[in-house]
Design an enzyme around this catalytic site. Sequence first.
Site, PDB file in Angstrom:
ATOM      1  CB  ALA A  94      38.231  34.982  36.238  1.00 27.81           C
ATOM      2  CE  LYS A  95      42.404  35.841  43.262  1.00 29.05           C
ATOM      3  NZ  LYS A  95      42.816  37.252  43.291  1.00 29.05           N
TER       4      LYS A  95
END
Length: 421
Positions: free
Chosen positions: A110-111
């Site tokens: 994720a980011k």
Amino acid sequence: MPILSHEQETNPWVSAEARIDNAAARLGLDEGIQKVLKSPTREVTVNIPVPLDDGRLEVFTGYRVQHSMVRGPGKGGIRFAPDVTLDEVRALASWMTWKCAVVNIPFGGAKGGVICDPAMLSDCELERITRRYTAQIMDVIGPEVDVPAPDMNTNERTMGWIMDTYAMHQRHATTAVVTGKPMELGGSRGRREATGRGCMMVTLQALKKFGMAVEDTRVVIQGFGNVGGMAAKLMAARGFRIIGLIEYDGAVYNPHGLDIGALAEHRRETGSINEFQGGEAIDKHEAMFLECDVLLPAATENVITSTNAGRLRCRILCEGANGPTTPIADEILADKKVFVIPDILANAGGVTVSYFEWVQDRQGFFWNEELVNSRLEEIMLESFDSVTAFAEKHKVDNRTAAYMLALDRVTNAIKLRGIYA
Ligand code: NAD
């Protein structure tokens, strides 16, 4: 590789997709699985109203992209920068999936990012942005769901604000919701040094492979921040000769090796590496092309492209930064027989110790630094050996091997779980 404009060549999501396509084709993955691997599970965009210090109300846009949660909770940093784009966050989220799979830790990828210019904002404004952003992504983060961490322009203090905001809503302290926290809030020993240390560990392993002695190894590093600064300090202490250091506003060169402690002190005092007396000032654009054994880009994306890859004079490229090399540059480096330690392996020390932090928070039991570092070494060396053995066996470059290993692990997890429909 098709001819691409500079804009296309340096679009991180175009690069990310090209690497997935290449590895998927070599693994013979079916079209459906390829579609799953390329589609982020969830993309959240939030508009964050924040009162500024002068009384005006501003609205900032933020993202959280969860590329894959198949092997475990999402994991990845949050960056604050004026030029953050959804494509960039999407690419960074997908790199996190492959990075966690390469080092085989139980996380997905994720980011997050918020479009803002931290240099123009006060501490109070940054705190308000962070807390409101956290509140607006609250439903999609959590120790079992998605665990953010620092990235460009965010740090331990930002993680403390996120943890506190989350805890206020949960009504109890929840340390494992973020990593990269201050030690007092459940941070891990060794986290700050982990990415630079990991870069050194894999570089040492590469030297061993080539029978090269540490003290004869000349290193050029781009970026004197968390990753590059730590790598420089640890590598110099280990006996490497750091002959060049490149920053955004200048570069310094000393063929006998820079005194990294003195350079760090000079930067603390003056705010820049320029005018350091222990070396010669050189053109920052030319410094990357110094003859060296190891080039360690540790600043930002897309610094090695089709226009300059041919001029590099390093034997080993250790990618401390995320995405420093474009896919077209990869082909040029392969022709030049540069040994590339790809980002998803080379800089995975950070997420590995983030994993240790999450484990310690959930156990409520903290490890000493020696244990953290020895477990990090075990994972980094094992991952380096698996990637290079895979590359040799399948006659592909290290990056392709790392992606093939990662895609294979994620695909296996998808198949074992089955598709819930
Ligand atoms: P940082 O902000 O601490 O340091 C970056 C340094 O690079 C700064 O000193 C900055 O002045 C310099 N810089 C920026 N642009 C430059 C340019 N064009 N030329 C030369 N110098 C430049 O950031 P960081 O945490 O060290 O991260 C650096 C890179 O490593 C990023 O790509 C990041 O995504 C990646 N990374 C960081 C970690 C981590 O644990 N911090 C982990 C994995 C990957």
